[in-house]
Design a protein around this motif. Structure first.
Motif, PDB file in Angstrom:
ATOM      1  N   LYS A   8       7.835  -2.090   3.717  1.00 29.28           N
ATOM      2  CA  LYS A   8       7.041   0.246   4.237  1.00 29.28           C
ATOM      3  C   LYS A   8       5.196  -0.413   3.771  1.00 29.28           C
ATOM      4  O   LYS A   8       5.177   0.327   2.822  1.00 29.28           O
ATOM      5  N   LYS A  21      -0.328   5.184   4.335  1.00 30.14           N
ATOM      6  CA  LYS A  21       1.071   6.103   3.485  1.00 30.14           C
ATOM      7  C   LYS A  21       1.982   5.995   4.683  1.00 30.14           C
ATOM      8  O   LYS A  21       3.666   5.924   4.311  1.00 30.14           O
ATOM      9  N   THR A  22       1.707   6.151   5.772  1.00 29.15           N
ATOM     10  CA  THR A  22       3.191   5.600   6.727  1.00 29.15           C
ATOM     11  C   THR A  22       2.755   4.670   8.168  1.00 29.15           C
ATOM     12  O   THR A  22       0.993   4.644   8.187  1.00 29.15           O
ATOM     13  N   GLU A  23       3.025   4.714   9.037  1.00 28.44           N
ATOM     14  CA  GLU A  23       3.375   3.656   9.787  1.00 28.44           C
ATOM     15  C   GLU A  23       2.228   4.820  11.162  1.00 28.44           C
ATOM     16  O   GLU A  23       1.781   3.680  12.121  1.00 28.44           O
ATOM     17  N   TRP A  81       1.844  -0.427   5.340  1.00 29.88           N
ATOM     18  CA  TRP A  81       1.068  -0.410   6.198  1.00 29.88           C
ATOM     19  C   TRP A  81      -0.282  -0.798   6.269  1.00 29.88           C
ATOM     20  O   TRP A  81      -1.045   0.052   4.833  1.00 29.88           O
TER      21      TRP A  81
END
Length: 110
Positions: free
Chosen positions: A52, A74-76, A54
């Protein structure tokens, strides 16, 4: 076109110099440079810790080089958007099997 190709070859060289032979110690250094706390006693534990995370590889290598914290997303999806916008895409064909890069690679969709 040659300039873009040279930029991609340069990032591959930088990564290979950083990760060296891919020994456990190099994986552990990677996690430390990413700011991850804990004891990672195997490559498998390292792989799980990277699931997790990135980061853009270009940004990662630059931050490590100057001793600054590595920018993380924070996110892909955030990483994907940034990577396409900045054209800082690591060439997939240069990712060797078993490399930490295989665990760090996001699905960049444009």
């Amino acid at each position: 076109m040659a300039k873009k190709h040279n930029k991609k070859l340069a990032i591959v060289r930088q990564w290979n110099q950083y990760i060296q032979d891919g020994a456990l110690e190099n994986w552990q250094r990677l996690l430390k440079d990413l700011g991850l706390e804990g004891e990672f006693r195997s490559k498998n534990q390292c792989r799980k810790a990277l699931k997790k995370i990135w980061v853009n590889i270009y940004d990662f290598l630059e931050a490590v080089k100057v001793g600054k914290p590595v920018p993380r997303f924070k996110t892909e999806a955030e990483l994907s958007h940034y990577t396409l916008r900045t054209d800082r895409v690591f060439p997939k064909k240069h990712i060797t099997k078993g490399s930490p890069l295989a665990n760090l690679m996001a699905h960049i969709v444009g």
